[in-house]
Scaffold this active site. Structure first.
Site, PDB file in Angstrom:
ATOM      1  CG  ASP A   1      42.181  36.746  41.530  1.00  0.00           C
ATOM      2  OD1 ASP A   1      41.677  37.830  41.209  1.00  0.00           O
ATOM      3  OD2 ASP A   1      42.525  35.888  40.681  1.00  0.00           O
TER       4      ASP A   1
ATOM      5  N   PRO B   1      35.712  33.904  33.984  1.00  0.00           N
ATOM      6  CG  PRO B   1      37.919  34.229  33.278  1.00  0.00           C
ATOM      7  CD  PRO B   1      36.495  34.425  32.855  1.00  0.00           C
TER       8      PRO B   1
END
Length: 447
Positions: A310, A329
Site C-alpha cells: 500500500d 494518510p
C-alpha cells in the site's frame, strides 16, 4: 547461438525449495534452471556469489501518482523505488488526478508509464459512470477494478447495494477481480463528526473516527455481493481482528474472496502511531497490539493470501501538520517491504516459502498474471537477488521515492535486495538503478 544471460553460483528458490544452481535467460524469459555445467553458453555471465535468488515481488497495492499528483510521486521515481525494493511488478491504484475510471484515462496512464517505468506496471480502474463501459476498460487492459467503500472515487454510489451488485455482475462476466477498500462510509462520517464536535484533532481521535467495526461491516456487505455475483473480491489491507473474522467467515463459507495485509499493519500498532504521529497515519489506521497478534496468527495459519505495501507517497509537508484532519494518510512502502519481511524470516516468524507465496505466487494467481510469480522455465525472468545476512538501517532520506519519510526510519533490518532483474534485464544493482526508463512492460489483463 549463445543465450542472452546466465546467472550462476546462486541459491535459487524454485518449486518450493532452494537449490544451488544457475539459470539461463533468453528473450526475457527463463530458459533453463540447472547446474552451471548444464547451462548453455551466454553473451553475459553474472556470478551471484551464492546469494538467495527469489521471484521478484508482485505488489498488488501501489499508488504511483503522476499526472496532477506528480509532485508526490511519478512513474520514474515510483518504479525506481520498486526496483530498489526487489519489486518487479506493481499494480497501480486509480485514485489519481484525474481518476482512472474509463478506457481513455487508463490508456493515458499506460502511455505515461510506458515511457518512464523501470519495472512492469499493471493498472486498476475505478468503476465508470456507465457500467456498459466496463468491457472496454477490461479490453484496454485493466487488471482489476477498485472499489472504495470509505468515499466515492469513480462512478458508483457506494451506499447503493443494488447498483454495486449490477457492477459486480458486469465485472464477473469479464473475469477480472474487484479489489475493495473496506471501511463503511456512514460509520466513518458519523464517528468523525463526533470527534470534531469535541474539538479533537490528535492521532488517537483519527483512529476512533475509523474504528475496526467500519472495516468489518464493509467486509460483510461486500462478501454477500461477492456470493450473489460470483465475482472474485480481493480485500485490501485488512487491519483488525474483527475485520479479519468477517473475512474468514466469508472464506470458510466458500465465498470467492481473498485478502492482503500490509507490513505496517503487521509490524506497527496504535502505540507506534502515538510515537510517530502523522508520519504513521494511514487508512485503515494502525490498530491495537491484539489486532496485530490476530493478523500474525492468521498469517501463520495460511489464511492471509497476500502481502502488499500500500505504497502511498505524500510530501513531508502534507504529513507534518497540526491537525490530524489536515494530514494526508499514507505510508511509502516499496523500499521497505522486502527488507522488513526478510528480517522476519531471519527471526523465524516467516519462512522463505511464506514470503514467496505471499509476495509473488499468490498475487500472480489472484490477478491472473501468467508466467510470473515463480522461477520456472518458460516464465518471465523477474528476479530479485537478496543478501540474507546483510544488516543495515532503513534511511528514508535515501529512498528513490519522492516520499522521504517512513515510520520504519532507523529500524535495523537483516536482508537486502542487491539485484533486481525485470524481464531478464538487470534494473537495480547494489542499490543503483542501471536501466533506462521505459525498458519494462505494461502488463494488461489477459482473460
Amino acid at each position: 547461438m549463445p543465450v542472452d544471460m546466465v546467472l550462476h553460483n546462486a541459491k535459487i528458490y524454485t518449486r518450493g525449495r532452494i537449490v544451488e544452481a544457475g539459470l539461463a535467460i533468453d528473450d526475457g524469459r527463463i530458459l533453463k534452471i540447472a547446474k552451471e555445467t548444464n547451462l548453455p553458453p551466454a553473451s553475459t555471465k553474472m556470478n551471484l556469489k551464492g546469494h538467495v535468488t527469489l521471484p521478484g515481488l508482485i505488489d498488488p497495492h501501489v499508488h504511483l501518482r503522476n499526472q496532477q499528483l506528480a509532485y508526490k510521486e511519478d512513474f520514474s521515481s515510483g518504479t525506481a523505488a520498486a526496483a530498489a525494493g526487489g519489486v518487479t511488478l506493481t499494480i497501480d491504484m486509480p485514485n489519481n488526478k484525474p481518476v482512472t475510471m474509463d478506457s481513455i484515462s487508463l490508456r493515458e496512464r499506460m502511455k505515461l508509464a510506458e515511457r518512464r517505468a523501470v519495472v512492469n506496471v499493471a493498472f486498476y480502474s475505478a468503476f465508470p459512470q456507465k457500467l456498459e463501459e466496463v468491457p472496454s476498460i477490461v479490453t484496454e487492459g485493466a487488471m482489476a477494478f477498485k472499489l472504495y467503500m470509505s468515499e466515492k472515487i469513480g462512478g458508483l454510489d457506494v451506499d447503493d447495494d443494488k447498483l454495486l451488485l449490477q457492477a459486480f455482475n458486469k465485472v464477473a462476466k469479464m473475469g477480472v477481480p474487484v479489489a475493495v477498500h473496506a471501511e463503511d462510509r456512514k460509520i466513518l462520517e458519523t464517528k468523525r463528526r463526533e470527534m470534531e464536535k469535541t474539538g479533537r484533532k490528535d492521532v488517537e481521535a483519527y483512529s476512533k473516527a475509523r474504528p475496526p467495526e467500519a472495516e468489518a461491516q464493509a467486509i460483510r456487505r461486500i462478501a454477500q455481493l461477492a456470493k450473489k455475483s460470483g465475482v472474485q473480491v480481493h480485500f485490501c489491507h485488512v487491519s483488525s481482528a474483527i475485520g479479519l473474522n468477517a473475512f474468514l467467515t466469508a472464506k470458510k463459507d466458500g465465498f470467492p474472496v481473498t485478502c492482503e495485509v500490509t507490513p505496517h499493519h503487521l509490524l506497527l500498532s496504535s502505540e507506534h502511531l502515538k510515537r510517530y504521529r502523522t508520519l504513521a497515519l494511514t487508512n485503515p489506521p494502525l490498530r491495537t497490539r491484539k489486532d496485530v497478534i490476530a493478523l500474525w496468527s492468521a498469517l501463520k495459519q495460511g489464511f492471509i493470501d497476500a502481502l502488499a505495501s500500500d505504497h502511498a507517497p505524500h510530501t513531508v509537508e502534507e504529513k507534518e501538520v497540526e491537525s490530524v484532519w489536515d494530514a494526508k494518510p499514507g505510508i511509502p512502502g516499496l523500499e521497505t517491504t522486502l527488507p522488513l519481511l526478510l528480517t522476519e524470516v531471519s527471526e523465524g516468524r516467516l519462512t522463505i516459502a511464506d514470503l514467496v507465496r505471499l509476495t509473488s505466487e499468490k498475487p500472480a494467481e489472484i490477478f491472473n498474471l501468467r508466467n510470473r510469480g515463480c522461477l520456472e522455465e518458460g516464465n518471465w525472468a523477474d528476479i530479485v537477488v537478496v543478501d540474507i545476512n546483510r544488516k543495515y538501517k532503513i534511511d528514508s532520506s535515501n529512498f528513490y521515492s519522492k516520499a522521504k519519510y517512513s515510520p520504519f526510519d532507523g529500524w535495523s533490518v537483516k536482508g537486502k535486495p542487491t539485484k533486481t532483474f525485470v524481464n531478464g534485464q538487470l534494473v537495480m544493482d547494489e542499490g543503483e538503478i542501471v536501466a533506462k526508463p521505459g525498458t519494462s512492460q505494461i502488463v494488461r489483463w489477459k482473460g
